[in-house]
Design a protein around this motif. Sequence first.
Motif, mmCIF file in Angstrom:
data_model
loop_
_atom_site.group_PDB
_atom_site.id
_atom_site.type_symbol
_atom_site.label_atom_id
_atom_site.label_comp_id
_atom_site.label_asym_id
_atom_site.label_seq_id
_atom_site.Cartn_x
_atom_site.Cartn_y
_atom_site.Cartn_z
ATOM 1 N N GLU A 76 -12.818 -8.163 -92.287
ATOM 2 C CA GLU A 76 -12.757 -8.164 -90.830
ATOM 3 C C GLU A 76 -12.007 -6.940 -90.332
ATOM 4 O OE1 GLU A 76 -11.081 -11.744 -89.265
ATOM 5 O OE2 GLU A 76 -12.728 -13.021 -89.972
ATOM 6 N N CYS B 213 -23.680 -11.755 -77.445
ATOM 7 C CA CYS B 213 -22.374 -12.352 -77.143
ATOM 8 C C CYS B 213 -22.175 -12.489 -75.641
ATOM 9 C CB CYS B 213 -21.253 -11.498 -77.737
ATOM 10 S SG CYS B 213 -21.308 -11.332 -79.522
ATOM 11 N N ARG C 151 -19.014 -18.238 -83.111
ATOM 12 C CA ARG C 151 -18.597 -19.584 -83.524
ATOM 13 C C ARG C 151 -18.897 -20.635 -82.464
ATOM 14 N NH1 ARG C 151 -17.524 -23.987 -85.122
ATOM 15 N NH2 ARG C 151 -15.667 -24.729 -86.216
ATOM 16 N N TRP C 152 -19.063 -20.216 -81.198
ATOM 17 C CA TRP C 152 -19.213 -21.136 -80.075
ATOM 18 C C TRP C 152 -20.399 -22.084 -80.273
ATOM 19 C CZ3 TRP C 152 -16.696 -23.310 -76.377
ATOM 20 C CH2 TRP C 152 -17.303 -23.768 -75.216
ATOM 21 N N GLU D 217 -12.205 -14.940 -73.313
ATOM 22 C CA GLU D 217 -11.752 -14.617 -74.668
ATOM 23 C C GLU D 217 -12.291 -15.672 -75.625
ATOM 24 O OE1 GLU D 217 -7.521 -14.484 -74.742
ATOM 25 O OE2 GLU D 217 -7.355 -12.885 -73.246
ATOM 26 N N GLY D 218 -12.665 -15.251 -76.821
ATOM 27 C CA GLY D 218 -13.101 -16.229 -77.816
ATOM 28 C C GLY D 218 -13.959 -15.614 -78.898
ATOM 29 N N ASN D 219 -14.618 -16.502 -79.622
ATOM 30 C CA ASN D 219 -15.491 -16.107 -80.730
ATOM 31 C C ASN D 219 -16.904 -16.566 -80.400
ATOM 32 O OD1 ASN D 219 -16.902 -15.786 -83.112
ATOM 33 N ND2 ASN D 219 -15.214 -16.422 -84.420
ATOM 34 N N ASP E 62 -13.822 -7.916 -82.766
ATOM 35 C CA ASP E 62 -13.698 -8.012 -84.227
ATOM 36 C C ASP E 62 -15.079 -7.884 -84.853
ATOM 37 O OD1 ASP E 62 -11.078 -8.552 -83.673
ATOM 38 O OD2 ASP E 62 -11.023 -10.519 -84.643
ATOM 39 N N THR F 171 -15.152 -26.122 -81.083
ATOM 40 C CA THR F 171 -15.128 -24.690 -80.776
ATOM 41 C C THR F 171 -14.508 -24.478 -79.407
ATOM 42 O OG1 THR F 171 -17.382 -24.831 -79.915
ATOM 43 C CG2 THR F 171 -17.120 -24.164 -82.216
ATOM 44 N N ASP G 113 -17.223 -11.173 -84.553
ATOM 45 C CA ASP G 113 -16.483 -12.392 -84.834
ATOM 46 C C ASP G 113 -15.615 -12.828 -83.654
ATOM 47 O OD1 ASP G 113 -15.888 -14.402 -86.819
ATOM 48 O OD2 ASP G 113 -13.869 -13.582 -86.884
ATOM 49 N N GLN G 114 -15.110 -11.871 -82.886
ATOM 50 C CA GLN G 114 -14.291 -12.185 -81.722
ATOM 51 C C GLN G 114 -14.563 -11.151 -80.640
ATOM 52 O OE1 GLN G 114 -9.994 -14.229 -81.253
ATOM 53 N NE2 GLN G 114 -10.073 -12.671 -82.805
ATOM 54 N N SER H 46 -10.397 -5.710 -86.608
ATOM 55 C CA SER H 46 -10.109 -6.057 -85.224
ATOM 56 C C SER H 46 -9.758 -4.791 -84.453
ATOM 57 C CB SER H 46 -8.951 -7.061 -85.158
ATOM 58 O OG SER H 46 -8.681 -7.426 -83.822
#
Length: 380
Positions: free
Chosen positions: A230, A87, A71-72, A66-68, A133, A52, A5-6, A232
């Motif tokens: 979730e 990823c 979701r991008w 950094e990011g998800n 995550d 996003t 997720d992240q 992390s």
Amino acid sequence: MFFIDQLFMQQDHQEGNLPLVGRHVIERVDLETGEKLPPSVNQKVLEGSFSTKLTIRCDGTRVRVEGNPSRWQRIDNLFGLQTIDECVEIYNHVLASYDLPPFTKNTRFAHRQKPDGKKSSLIGNGAEITLIDWTRNHAVGKGREQSFIRGLSSMQIGRGRKPKLYPDGGTCNWGEASTWMMSKLYDKARELKRHLMKAQRKKEGVSPEVLQYVTDLISYCELVGVVREEHSFRQTLLKRHNLQFYGNVTEQDFYQHLQDIESAMKTIHISHDEHQTIADQLLSLGAVKSRQAANATQSYAMMWQHGTDLRQILGSSQFYEHKARLKAIGIDIGQQFDVSRMCPTLKRSEVIEVKPLRVPDWYKMPIVAESNVLPFHAYA
């Protein structure tokens, strides 16, 4: 099945001379020696489709994103990317756009020297994961999300990690401020609604196609009762178990650290209780013909529960009329009220059965190649 997720990643290039990427750069000089220090660069925020965002930064030596990635460039991330390689493929596409070298896998390791008396640390020649995550979805049944979350919020998980239940009952965290690990449960439909309302308040609004897709997604989550789990992993945990080295770890290496909530679910039976007011029960069974009559009978039932002898305040015909109505829902005002023997508002209590969430046929799963062809721009 868990998915990512992240993901926060960085990689050092000791040879330097990389392009500076960020919003601002601050040149630094040691005031005592006059020596020029490495520049300080803050992060640049990139915006893709569907609002996003990713952040990217390079100070000439260290590259960080950094990011998800799940979701991008996507409308949502109810389901996401299941491998770290997928990823990283997305992140490397972004890095290439700024003429930065890609994240690479670690193939060699060395010990970094530390001051006397302190242990040396292991460093690799590739990318380092500083936060990741892991997420999965549970189907707990329509309308049972809050009961499920409240039930698990009664338990500590792992090594004494205490729960924090949010006031709305739709979210529970364990280890929120921890540098080790934070776990979380929340009502996914509620979160999707919150994000949709936020998007609709923006100037550009939401396109009809996106609105229909997200609305269908919310309906599906409500229908099956989706609760999101979730975990992390923070930097302290990653370094403690040598999980930070990209290429040296697999997804399975993380799974053994994702069992705290699963273990808690195996040791507790959570029930979902449905309550109805006395007036609503009278109306649903047809014991009365109007809301006014239902409310009147309910008020006498509540007086009876507080110890009032209704025969003293009602005429005989009125008493037996209300008694007949209440008998239809299992309440006998002819007997003295005993709180230990009845719960007049409890309609049904059922043990919640937890199932993995099925991917609906119409759901758009993430495809890295599609994400990497969509344009993006610097947001800030």
